[in-house]
Design a protein around this motif. Structure first.
Motif, mmCIF file in Angstrom:
data_model
loop_
_atom_site.group_PDB
_atom_site.id
_atom_site.type_symbol
_atom_site.label_atom_id
_atom_site.label_comp_id
_atom_site.label_asym_id
_atom_site.label_seq_id
_atom_site.Cartn_x
_atom_site.Cartn_y
_atom_site.Cartn_z
ATOM 1 N N VAL A 219 1.002 -1.031 0.167
ATOM 2 C CA VAL A 219 0.014 0.116 0.014
ATOM 3 C C VAL A 219 0.878 1.397 0.003
ATOM 4 O O VAL A 219 1.568 1.567 0.867
ATOM 5 C CB VAL A 219 -1.191 -0.019 1.268
ATOM 6 C CG1 VAL A 219 -1.732 1.439 1.207
ATOM 7 C CG2 VAL A 219 -1.879 -0.977 1.228
ATOM 8 N N VAL A 220 0.830 1.828 -1.187
ATOM 9 C CA VAL A 220 1.972 3.164 -1.296
ATOM 10 C C VAL A 220 1.378 4.277 -0.942
ATOM 11 O O VAL A 220 1.998 5.244 -0.828
ATOM 12 C CB VAL A 220 2.602 3.078 -2.481
ATOM 13 C CG1 VAL A 220 3.278 1.807 -3.114
ATOM 14 C CG2 VAL A 220 1.330 3.247 -3.724
ATOM 15 N N VAL A 221 0.083 4.487 -1.118
ATOM 16 C CA VAL A 221 -0.941 5.586 -0.419
ATOM 17 C C VAL A 221 -2.107 5.334 0.523
ATOM 18 O O VAL A 221 -2.767 4.375 0.008
ATOM 19 C CB VAL A 221 -1.478 6.347 -1.670
ATOM 20 C CG1 VAL A 221 -2.054 7.658 -1.262
ATOM 21 C CG2 VAL A 221 -0.033 6.884 -2.840
ATOM 22 N N GLU A 222 -1.913 5.959 1.410
ATOM 23 C CA GLU A 222 -3.101 5.792 2.545
ATOM 24 C C GLU A 222 -3.925 7.096 2.680
ATOM 25 O O GLU A 222 -3.410 8.322 2.328
ATOM 26 C CB GLU A 222 -2.588 5.672 3.879
ATOM 27 C CG GLU A 222 -1.744 3.949 4.110
ATOM 28 C CD GLU A 222 -1.438 3.897 5.656
ATOM 29 O OE1 GLU A 222 -1.135 4.972 6.328
ATOM 30 O OE2 GLU A 222 -1.055 2.811 5.778
ATOM 31 N N ALA A 223 -5.257 6.914 2.682
ATOM 32 C CA ALA A 223 -6.087 8.041 2.436
ATOM 33 C C ALA A 223 -7.378 7.852 3.448
ATOM 34 O O ALA A 223 -7.618 6.765 3.728
ATOM 35 C CB ALA A 223 -6.705 8.418 1.269
ATOM 36 N N ASP A 224 -7.857 8.826 4.085
ATOM 37 C CA ASP A 224 -9.165 8.705 5.197
ATOM 38 C C ASP A 224 -10.321 8.905 4.887
ATOM 39 O O ASP A 224 -11.360 8.727 5.370
ATOM 40 C CB ASP A 224 -8.703 9.608 6.559
ATOM 41 C CG ASP A 224 -7.629 8.932 7.269
ATOM 42 O OD1 ASP A 224 -7.371 7.726 7.087
ATOM 43 O OD2 ASP A 224 -7.109 9.716 8.111
ATOM 44 N N THR A 225 -10.278 9.086 3.468
ATOM 45 C CA THR A 225 -11.736 9.706 2.876
ATOM 46 C C THR A 225 -12.161 8.684 1.696
ATOM 47 O O THR A 225 -10.997 8.757 0.761
ATOM 48 C CB THR A 225 -12.130 11.046 2.723
ATOM 49 O OG1 THR A 225 -11.217 11.540 1.640
ATOM 50 C CG2 THR A 225 -11.715 11.803 3.955
ATOM 51 N N LEU A 226 -13.316 8.423 1.161
ATOM 52 C CA LEU A 226 -13.610 7.750 0.145
ATOM 53 C C LEU A 226 -13.168 8.626 -1.288
ATOM 54 O O LEU A 226 -12.737 8.197 -2.137
ATOM 55 C CB LEU A 226 -15.028 7.207 0.077
ATOM 56 C CG LEU A 226 -15.640 6.527 -0.994
ATOM 57 C CD1 LEU A 226 -14.808 5.130 -1.322
ATOM 58 C CD2 LEU A 226 -17.087 6.254 -0.980
ATOM 59 N N ASP A 227 -13.664 10.039 -1.217
ATOM 60 C CA ASP A 227 -13.181 10.877 -2.091
ATOM 61 C C ASP A 227 -11.785 11.007 -2.555
ATOM 62 O O ASP A 227 -11.316 11.020 -3.457
ATOM 63 C CB ASP A 227 -13.694 12.376 -1.757
ATOM 64 C CG ASP A 227 -15.568 12.353 -1.634
ATOM 65 O OD1 ASP A 227 -15.852 11.614 -2.232
ATOM 66 O OD2 ASP A 227 -15.970 13.386 -1.138
ATOM 67 N N ALA A 228 -10.953 10.660 -1.445
ATOM 68 C CA ALA A 228 -9.417 10.876 -1.560
ATOM 69 C C ALA A 228 -8.985 9.588 -2.382
ATOM 70 O O ALA A 228 -8.321 9.811 -3.236
ATOM 71 C CB ALA A 228 -8.803 11.212 -0.259
ATOM 72 N N LEU A 229 -9.740 8.314 -2.039
ATOM 73 C CA LEU A 229 -9.163 7.331 -2.423
ATOM 74 C C LEU A 229 -9.713 7.211 -4.170
ATOM 75 O O LEU A 229 -8.762 6.824 -4.704
ATOM 76 C CB LEU A 229 -9.680 6.093 -1.838
ATOM 77 C CG LEU A 229 -9.270 5.846 -0.600
ATOM 78 C CD1 LEU A 229 -10.014 4.609 0.165
ATOM 79 C CD2 LEU A 229 -7.853 5.244 -0.703
ATOM 80 N N THR A 230 -10.699 7.658 -4.244
ATOM 81 C CA THR A 230 -11.143 7.614 -5.765
ATOM 82 C C THR A 230 -10.298 8.814 -6.611
ATOM 83 O O THR A 230 -10.020 8.233 -7.688
ATOM 84 C CB THR A 230 -12.657 8.085 -6.028
ATOM 85 O OG1 THR A 230 -12.798 9.267 -5.330
ATOM 86 C CG2 THR A 230 -13.389 6.992 -5.205
ATOM 87 N N LEU A 231 -9.969 9.540 -5.984
ATOM 88 C CA LEU A 231 -9.239 10.753 -6.783
ATOM 89 C C LEU A 231 -7.789 10.193 -6.841
ATOM 90 O O LEU A 231 -7.249 10.181 -8.154
ATOM 91 C CB LEU A 231 -9.034 12.157 -5.907
ATOM 92 C CG LEU A 231 -8.208 12.990 -6.636
ATOM 93 C CD1 LEU A 231 -8.906 13.686 -8.096
ATOM 94 C CD2 LEU A 231 -7.892 14.517 -5.773
ATOM 95 N N ILE A 232 -7.097 9.516 -6.101
ATOM 96 C CA ILE A 232 -5.877 8.818 -6.042
ATOM 97 C C ILE A 232 -6.107 7.598 -7.264
ATOM 98 O O ILE A 232 -5.084 7.782 -8.044
ATOM 99 C CB ILE A 232 -5.424 8.324 -4.615
ATOM 100 C CG1 ILE A 232 -5.319 9.411 -3.701
ATOM 101 C CG2 ILE A 232 -4.041 7.322 -4.736
ATOM 102 C CD1 ILE A 232 -5.276 8.759 -2.253
ATOM 103 N N VAL A 233 -6.902 6.896 -7.225
ATOM 104 C CA VAL A 233 -7.119 5.856 -8.180
ATOM 105 C C VAL A 233 -7.240 6.646 -9.581
ATOM 106 O O VAL A 233 -6.546 5.844 -10.547
ATOM 107 C CB VAL A 233 -8.287 5.058 -7.822
ATOM 108 C CG1 VAL A 233 -8.487 4.117 -9.141
ATOM 109 C CG2 VAL A 233 -8.093 4.261 -6.679
ATOM 110 N N SER A 234 -8.005 7.774 -9.692
ATOM 111 C CA SER A 234 -8.078 8.215 -10.941
ATOM 112 C C SER A 234 -6.801 9.105 -11.591
ATOM 113 O O SER A 234 -6.604 9.061 -12.895
ATOM 114 C CB SER A 234 -9.017 9.354 -11.008
ATOM 115 O OG SER A 234 -8.651 10.531 -10.269
#
Length: 300
Positions: A219-234
């Motif tokens: 896991v190279v990036v951790e995030a605490d919100t769903l919006d952040a995770l979707t932005l990271i994936v995009s």
């Protein structure tokens, strides 16, 4: 006298400096220092030490602080219970929700609960499941709508609401995007974005890999919100998981794909988690409304 001394100690622990605490309490710094020394003599232990950063609690001070906060919350709850019994429909309901359960909870409770209890106040706290369990233990929330932990604290009880399956989330240009059948071995070969180490979905993901004898992927990036995770994936070629029940139309970037394929044992049971014992009338009514909404959601 002891009541004032404890109040001074709690204020000092909150502000962290003698100067600001004395100003807040409207007393002199020497008077504050004497009050702390008096409390330390009564306790028989050093509670506060002065440092260049201000006033810091010792180990004994932290233990006393946590105990006093718990007592304060118990008193607040006792007062609230008396108000509930005497005032009927009024009250304050503190609810914890995860990013994935926010939509369900708000749609279920509003406007039904506010129409029924116009004098009541609702306070929502959003966090992942681990944070909500801590908030329940601290009595910061009365109900938590979240995945039910595998190992629930004995002081807490849970009621299942609905199952929330996980799906795979990736950018459209990810190497797995064109693969028709994605197995867990494929997922183990790619880097991930995920919630923090001990959050529910992250723990479930790692258990699924270990159950197959596989090393969990990095896991190279951790995030605490769903919006952040979707932005990271995009914006990367990192994989992540998303609970389909939390997906709203238009909330996912257009270049992000949601694939129904997910590792085994990643479906989550969402429920109401609460402390055992007294439940305020407004919390009890919210519990009933959420249960009814879950029944409707499960119907085909």
């Amino acid at each position: 006298m002891l009541g004032d001394t404890l109040e001074y100690f709690l204020a000092l622990a909150a502000t962290g400096t003698f100067t600001s605490t004395a100003e807040r309490l409207g007393i002199s710094q020497p008077a504050l220092s004497k009050a702390v020394q008096r409390l330390e003599r009564q306790v028989g232990a050093k509670l506060i030490i002065r440092t260049p950063r201000g006033a810091e609690l010792t180990e004994a001070g932290r233990a006393l602080h946590q105990r006093l906060l718990a007592v304060s919350r118990d008193m607040d709850e006792a007062v609230q219970q008396a108000r509930d019994l005497g005032g009927g429909h009024a009250g304050l309901l503190r609810i914890g929700v995860t990013p994935a359960t926010t939509d369900f909870t708000l749609r279920a409770l509003l406007p039904t609960l506010t129409d029924e209890r116009p004098a009541a106040r609702l306070a929502f706290t959003t966090a992942f499941a681990g944070g909500l369990m801590d908030a329940l233990s601290r009595r910061d929330v009365e109900l938590a709508i979240c995945p039910i932990p595998d190992n629930l604290d004995p002081a807490l009880v849970a009621e299942a609401l609905y199952d929330d399956p996980c799906s795979l989330m990736m950018a459209a240009d990810h190497p797995l995007a064109a693969k028709a059948d994605i197995g867990i071995e494929d997922l183990a070969a790619h880097a991930w974005a995920a919630t923090r180490k001990h959050e529910y979905t992250r723990s479930q993901l790692e258990r699924a890999f270990r159950a197959r004898g596989l090393t969990p992927p990095p896991v190279v990036v951790e995030a605490d919100t769903l919006d952040a995770l979707t932005l990271i994936v995009s914006r990367t070629r990192l994989l992540s998981m998303i609970n389909v029940g939390s997906v709203r139309a238009g909330s996912i970037p257009p270049n992000v794909l949601i694939r129904p394929t997910a590792p085994d044992r990643l479906d989550r049971r969402v429920g109401i988690v609460m402390r055992s014992g007294y439940l305020s009338p407004i919390a009890q009514r919210a519990r009933e409304i959420l249960g009814d909404a879950a029944v409707l959601q499960r119907q085909p």
